[in-house]
Design an enzyme around this catalytic site. Structure first.
Site, PDB file in Angstrom:
ATOM      1  N   HIS A 641       0.877  -0.963   0.069  1.00  0.00           N
ATOM      2  CA  HIS A 641      -0.070  -0.006  -0.051  1.00  0.00           C
ATOM      3  C   HIS A 641       0.873   1.177  -0.060  1.00  0.00           C
ATOM      4  O   HIS A 641       1.887   1.210   0.805  1.00  0.00           O
ATOM      5  CB  HIS A 641      -0.974   0.145   1.266  1.00  0.00           C
ATOM      6  CG  HIS A 641      -1.449   1.308   1.557  1.00  0.00           C
ATOM      7  ND1 HIS A 641      -2.247   1.998   0.755  1.00  0.00           N
ATOM      8  CD2 HIS A 641      -1.033   2.131   2.584  1.00  0.00           C
ATOM      9  CE1 HIS A 641      -2.496   3.093   1.078  1.00  0.00           C
ATOM     10  NE2 HIS A 641      -1.934   3.359   2.185  1.00  0.00           N
ATOM     11  N   HIS A 694      -9.609  11.014   5.064  1.00  0.00           N
ATOM     12  CA  HIS A 694      -9.065  12.362   6.006  1.00  0.00           C
ATOM     13  C   HIS A 694     -10.550  12.768   6.340  1.00  0.00           C
ATOM     14  O   HIS A 694     -10.237  13.808   7.219  1.00  0.00           O
ATOM     15  CB  HIS A 694      -8.268  13.151   5.089  1.00  0.00           C
ATOM     16  CG  HIS A 694      -7.099  12.482   4.740  1.00  0.00           C
ATOM     17  ND1 HIS A 694      -6.722  11.804   3.683  1.00  0.00           N
ATOM     18  CD2 HIS A 694      -5.697  12.201   5.587  1.00  0.00           C
ATOM     19  CE1 HIS A 694      -5.433  11.302   3.432  1.00  0.00           C
ATOM     20  NE2 HIS A 694      -4.926  11.257   4.938  1.00  0.00           N
TER      21      HIS A 694
END
Ligand code: GLN
Ligand code: ZN
Length: 757
Positions: A641, A694
């Protein structure tokens, strides 16, 4: 002369951080915050003065970031902040408030310091505001510093690191900016009979374009003529600045600061500096790593330059902002390891001593003792059994091909894996972490402080895992994770369990504003004494019939977020780390874990500043990742990732890592990123982030379907995975569950359409 590029400003014990946070919480007034700041500055003056530093900086202090300070100095605050003024406007640019977004933030070259990106309009107007500099200059004088050095970010770097408001190139505004800088220098020239100004120009070390070099020439031709009583030093760091150096030597600046620690090619410029008659500020004390200097070697190096000693100043390689403040509060650290370290305060002493050695001065008693200690530290570091582990070294030497790459080719592997793992088209998963609630943090803290027993701790973590699996099953994800509740931080967690890695108690380095990080210290040969994650992952797997993905941090990221030993070629440290991670991959596989994710969140951060070094870094990073994952059988699926969005120029390296599946951030930039994969003709599988973690906002099913369809226009369904952008640890459970449920539902709807079910 002894020269320090800049000094840490967060405070010896992070006083600024705590005062800032109190101020933002309205627990103290601005004048109380100012008092703390003043105290921090006076300590910096005092320490540097005591250490005999001649060129001590002012304006290296900042309430948040020195690029923002420069915005204020140049009066180019973006207009959306014009309803505010003073410190309110300053903090609005830095952190945003109810009515204002903060300026975007990005990394200061290849450090972990983040600056705020100025926004420059076409035809931008500039002003000139020197209040901060004048005030700090007066403070320094009051501390008895005869000739303080004023630090300012240079015009070229300021503009090169800015962003154009409307597709314009900020460098086109150089004329206007220079006018403001000129005005600033005029004011500065009146501060004293002679004034020293240091312009920082690190932008010059990154393969500068012709446009940048032209702007450079114009800037310093003009600025060096503003006033006779100003001595201008231009300093670069982190790499060599060959092209720029030649240009600067043709101007009337007084001297040039070069980094000889990270820019070894700067030696090629020394001859022309000699001829120019300018001062060479030789950055030889490492400003961004924490090992004691080998002073005898440094002295030899300085001598080898055969420079006129009167025109050679000895300096730190960059601002000491990038290292922790002092070793003096390290009470628990092993004494040997401590003796090998040097933080900012200790570096001042090294600088002072090196200067005396280079100039053949008689050493004071204190200096003699320091030198003795320095010699001894370097000796023990060369031979200590704490550092040198024969079996690790032998293992690295004797790597076979099968330790370095997987036995089966990717296409073949993926075929085998599809059969065995039988996951659906567009498999859904997450990146690893789940909400780190106050209870989770409390549990770890209480265990660390001995308030709860290991048994209690483990049973609580198991409960968190149980809950996490329940939620994932409820929302219907295909590939599950255990949630990472036992981890405070993806690097620290592993660092604490590895031989050869240690942690300081107070080794904080400013990352941005009030945020500091305490990087692990890799001091010796790295190995993994026992398994680090197997217990948790195996437990999690035992609680579900679905496939549990094991979660590790990769070797490249481990190093890129640590202070790395400098007594071994970095390649070897990367590869030792890779072998330690490989052991964990092997154990997970052995324990029946079928999918293992090796995160490389910081892969890109390690890229060198010069293109000429790019290939070498990629080779080492790719080889390291491959060593970490080569033990995986064809049946075991390796994921990685990366959480950023610019892949275009690193696709070859990504491909060469040979992970079966890579998950990436695409939610905020949509298809643009995936296109890098299509254009490259990438054949392995890609987890495309479909929503931004986020934000607390819960994306709707329709929205997510649209996102997925977008992705499908770039890559075929057979190659795509569906997941959020990054780990979910900063989110709340309600948001997380709702968002994931929508993600799964959207995926199911798309599958129906794909197969017209
Ligand atoms: N597995 C980690 C997590 O989910 C990855 C974090 C990261 O990419 N920075 O938190
Ligand atoms: Zn991420």
């Amino acid at each position: 002369m002894k020269y320090v590029v800049g000094f840490p400003r967060i405070g010896e014990k992070r006083e600024l951080k705590f005062a800032l946070e109190k101020y933002w919480n309205k627990e103290i007034t601005f004048s109380e915050l100012e008092e703390v700041a003043k105290d921090i500055r006076s300590k910096a003056f005092k320490y540097q003065k005591e250490a005999g530093i001649d060129l001590i900086s002012v304006n290296d202090f900042s309430y948040y970031d020195n690029m923002i300070d420069t915005i204020v100095m140049l009066g180019c605050e973006p207009k959306e902040y014009s309803d505010l003024e003073g410190i309110d406007r300053y903090f609005a640019m830095a952190r945003g408030d109810a009515d204002h977004k903060a300026l975007p933030m990005t990394k200061w070259l290849n450090t972990n310091y983040h600056y705020f990106v100025p926004q420059i309009e076409r035809g931008q107007e500039f002003g000139c505001n020197l209040d901060k500099i004048i005030k700090e200059y007066a403070e320094a004088k009051a501390h008895g510093i005869a000739s303080p050095k004023i630090n300012i970010i240079g015009p070229v770097t300021f503009l090169a690191f800015s962003r154009g408001r409307s597709g314009n190139d900020p460098l086109d505004e150089i004329e206007g900016a220079l006018e403001a800088y000129r005005e600033a220098l005029q004011i500065i020239s009146r501060l004293d009979s002679r004034v020293v100004v240091q312009f920082e120009e690190p932008a010059l070390v990154q393969d500068p374009s012709d446009k940048i070099l032209k702007a450079l020439k114009m800037s310093y031709e003009r600025l060096s003529k503003v006033s006779d009583n100003i001595d201008i030093f231009v300093t670069t760091y982190f790499e060599h600045s060959k092209e720029a150096t030649e240009i600067l030597l043709d101007t009337d600046i007084r001297g040039l600061g070069l980094d000889f620690v990270y820019g070894s090619k700067n030696v090629d410029s020394v001859e022309s500096i000699k001829k120019s008659g300018k001062i060479l500020v030789a950055g030889v004390i490492d400003g961004r790593n924490i090992w004691v200097a080998d002073l005898e070697k440094k002295r030899e190096f300085l001598e080898s330059l055969e420079f006129d000693p009167h025109r050679l100043y000895i300096s730190t390689s960059c601002s000491l902002l990038h290292v922790p403040y002092t070793l003096k509060y390290e009470e628990r650290m092993n004494a040997d390891i401590k003796s090998w370290l040097s933080f900012a305060l200790e570096k001042l002493q090294e600088l002072d001593l090196l200067d005396a050695m280079y100039r053949n001065k008689e050493l004071s008693q204190r200096q003699k003792e320091l030198l003795e200690r320095n010699i001894k530290a370097n000796e023990t570091r060369r031979s200590s059994l704490k550092i040198h582990n024969r079996s690790v070294q032998d293992r690295l030497k004797n790597l076979s091909l099968s330790d370095m790459q997987r036995d089966t080719e990717a296409s073949e592997r993926l075929k085998i894996q599809h059969e065995l793992l039988a996951y659906p088209t567009l498999p859904t998963t997450t990146i690893g972490s789940f909400p780190q609630t106050p209870e989770v943090r409390k549990c770890r803290r209480e265990f660390k402080e001995g308030i709860i027993s290991e048994e209690e701790y483990k049973s609580k973590i198991r409960e968190f895992i149980d809950h996490c699996i329940e939620v994932q099953e409820r929302v219907g994800l295909d590939i599950l994770v255990h949630g990472e509740f036992e981890r405070n931080d993806m690097v620290e967690y592993f660092g604490q369990m590895l031989e050869g890695v240690t942690f300081s108690e107070n080794g904080w380095v400013q990352s941005y504003g009030s945020r500091c990080v305490k990087p692990p210290i890799i001091y010796g040969d790295v190995s993994r004494p026992e398994s680090m994650t197997v217990e948790w992952i195996v437990y999690a797997q035992s609680k579900t019939l679905k496939i549990m993905k094991g979660m590790l941090t990769g070797p490249v990221t481990m190093l890129n977020w640590s202070f790395v030993r400098d007594d071994l070629p970095k390649e070897q440290v990367y590869k030792q780390m890779a072998l330690a991670i490989a052991d964990e991959v092997a154990d997970l596989q052995e324990a029946g874990i079928k999918i293992i994710q090796v995160d490389e969140a910081a892969f890109k951060e390690g890229y060198p500043l010069r293109k000429e070094n790019k290939r070498e870094y990629e080779r080492i990073a790719v080889e390291s990742f491959k060593i970490a994952t080569a033990v995986a059988k064809a049946q075991t699926q390796i994921h990685t990732h990366m959480c950023y969005s610019d892949f275009n120029d690193i696709m070859e390296a990504i491909d060469a890592m040979d992970a079966d599946v890579i998950s990436i951030e695409t939610a905020r930039n949509g298809n643009r990123i995936l296109e890098a994969f299509r254009n490259y003709n990438y054949k392995k599988e890609v987890g495309a982030g479909v929503y931004d973690i986020h934000s607390p906002r819960i994306p709707s099913v329709e929205e997510l379907e649209k996102e997925i369809e977008d992705r499908l226009s770039v890559l075929p369904a057979s190659q795509l995975w569906i997941n959020p952008d990054c780990g979910l640890k900063t989110r709340k459970w309600e948001e997380t569950e709702a968002a994931l449920a929508n993600m799964v539902e959207a995926t199911k709807n798309i599958r129906m359409r794909l197969f017209r079910l």
